[in-house]
Design a protein around this motif. Structure first.
Motif, PDB file in Angstrom:
ATOM      1  N   TYR A   1       2.543  69.054 111.559  1.00  0.00           N
ATOM      2  CA  TYR A   1       2.085  69.176 110.179  1.00  0.00           C
ATOM      3  C   TYR A   1       1.415  67.877 109.719  1.00  0.00           C
ATOM      4  CZ  TYR A   1       2.061  70.177 105.196  1.00  0.00           C
ATOM      5  OH  TYR A   1       1.665  70.379 103.890  1.00  0.00           O
TER       6      TYR A   1
ATOM      7  N   ARG B   1       3.952  59.494 109.845  1.00  0.00           N
ATOM      8  CA  ARG B   1       3.510  60.333 110.962  1.00  0.00           C
ATOM      9  C   ARG B   1       3.935  59.695 112.284  1.00  0.00           C
ATOM     10  NH1 ARG B   1      -1.554  60.822 109.881  1.00  0.00           N
ATOM     11  NH2 ARG B   1      -2.103  58.848 110.824  1.00  0.00           N
TER      12      ARG B   1
ATOM     13  N   ILE C   1      -1.368  63.987 121.338  1.00  0.00           N
ATOM     14  CA  ILE C   1      -1.739  64.366 119.970  1.00  0.00           C
ATOM     15  C   ILE C   1      -1.544  63.174 119.035  1.00  0.00           C
ATOM     16  CG2 ILE C   1      -1.138  65.831 117.985  1.00  0.00           C
ATOM     17  CD1 ILE C   1      -0.358  67.995 120.123  1.00  0.00           C
TER      18      ILE C   1
ATOM     19  N   ALA D   1      -0.029  65.612 111.652  1.00  0.00           N
ATOM     20  CA  ALA D   1      -1.021  65.114 112.615  1.00  0.00           C
ATOM     21  C   ALA D   1      -2.338  64.706 111.966  1.00  0.00           C
ATOM     22  CB  ALA D   1      -1.271  66.156 113.704  1.00  0.00           C
ATOM     23  N   ASP D   2      -2.752  65.410 110.945  1.00  0.00           N
ATOM     24  CA  ASP D   2      -4.035  65.120 110.298  1.00  0.00           C
ATOM     25  C   ASP D   2      -3.884  64.454 108.939  1.00  0.00           C
ATOM     26  OD1 ASP D   2      -5.482  66.214 112.445  1.00  0.00           O
ATOM     27  OD2 ASP D   2      -5.250  68.227 111.631  1.00  0.00           O
ATOM     28  N   ALA D   3      -2.684  64.051 108.588  1.00  0.00           N
ATOM     29  CA  ALA D   3      -2.443  63.423 107.282  1.00  0.00           C
ATOM     30  C   ALA D   3      -2.873  61.959 107.333  1.00  0.00           C
ATOM     31  CB  ALA D   3      -0.971  63.551 106.898  1.00  0.00           C
ATOM     32  N   ILE D   4      -4.089  61.690 106.916  1.00  0.00           N
ATOM     33  CA  ILE D   4      -4.687  60.356 107.027  1.00  0.00           C
ATOM     34  C   ILE D   4      -3.896  59.303 106.257  1.00  0.00           C
ATOM     35  CG2 ILE D   4      -6.752  58.997 106.453  1.00  0.00           C
ATOM     36  CD1 ILE D   4      -8.354  61.588 107.013  1.00  0.00           C
ATOM     37  N   ASP D   5      -3.354  59.657 105.116  1.00  0.00           N
ATOM     38  CA  ASP D   5      -2.696  58.683 104.250  1.00  0.00           C
ATOM     39  C   ASP D   5      -1.235  58.421 104.606  1.00  0.00           C
ATOM     40  OD1 ASP D   5      -2.181  61.312 103.484  1.00  0.00           O
ATOM     41  OD2 ASP D   5      -1.768  60.760 101.424  1.00  0.00           O
TER      42      ASP D   5
ATOM     43  N   LYS E   1      -4.297  60.699 119.293  1.00  0.00           N
ATOM     44  CA  LYS E   1      -5.552  61.167 118.691  1.00  0.00           C
ATOM     45  C   LYS E   1      -5.517  61.057 117.177  1.00  0.00           C
ATOM     46  CE  LYS E   1      -6.863  64.253 122.421  1.00  0.00           C
ATOM     47  NZ  LYS E   1      -7.101  65.635 122.843  1.00  0.00           N
ATOM     48  N   SER E   2      -4.306  60.949 116.629  1.00  0.00           N
ATOM     49  CA  SER E   2      -4.140  60.762 115.195  1.00  0.00           C
ATOM     50  C   SER E   2      -4.241  59.266 114.895  1.00  0.00           C
ATOM     51  CB  SER E   2      -2.764  61.258 114.747  1.00  0.00           C
ATOM     52  OG  SER E   2      -2.573  62.603 115.098  1.00  0.00           O
ATOM     53  N   LEU E   3      -4.248  58.938 113.638  1.00  0.00           N
ATOM     54  CA  LEU E   3      -4.244  57.526 113.270  1.00  0.00           C
ATOM     55  C   LEU E   3      -2.814  57.010 113.362  1.00  0.00           C
ATOM     56  CD1 LEU E   3      -6.597  57.623 110.172  1.00  0.00           C
ATOM     57  CD2 LEU E   3      -7.123  56.712 112.429  1.00  0.00           C
TER      58      LEU E   3
ATOM     59  N   SER F   1       0.130  57.395 107.830  1.00  0.00           N
ATOM     60  CA  SER F   1       0.170  56.979 109.236  1.00  0.00           C
ATOM     61  C   SER F   1       1.538  56.452 109.672  1.00  0.00           C
ATOM     62  CB  SER F   1      -0.912  55.955 109.547  1.00  0.00           C
ATOM     63  OG  SER F   1      -0.621  54.708 108.969  1.00  0.00           O
TER      64      SER F   1
END
Length: 107
Positions: A43, A54, A80, A45-49, A83-85, A51
């Motif tokens: 969930y 995550r 994965i 993985a793409d939450a930029i704010d 690949k995320s931040l 890090s």
């Protein structure tokens, strides 16, 4: 609304409970914790704010997968995560977990 951090905290509680149980009972709780942690990680993985959170959740999920001998899951999660931040404090840890899971996959 889904709260990934609540899932992470629930996973931590399950792990703590598992410490006082026998093998089979502990395994069930660890497996439940892994499912919660993996769901939270995906969930986030793409939450930029988020890090740092995550990165914490991904480390937890990867470590639980390794503990359960689910090396492919651990490796996939580490890829994965990378690949995320990733938060700077977790870059080396996640790389080490990726290498460990990759090595265990080859055994």
């Amino acid at each position: 609304m889904y709260d990934a951090w609540e899932h992470h905290e629930a996973a931590v509680e399950l792990i703590e409970k598992s410490d006082s149980l026998k093998n089979d009972e502990a395994h069930v709780l660890i497996l439940q914790a892994f499912e919660l942690e993996r769901e939270a990680a995906m969930y986030l993985a793409d939450a930029i704010d988020l890090s740092k959170k995550r990165s914490i959740v991904f480390c937890g999920a990867i470590n639980l997968a390794l503990r359960l001998h689910q090396y492919k899951d651990a490796h996939d999660l580490s890829i994965i995560a990378q690949k995320s931040l990733i938060h700077k404090d977790f870059v080396e840890t996640i790389e080490a977990l990726r290498l460990k899971s990759q090595t265990l996959l080859m055994v």
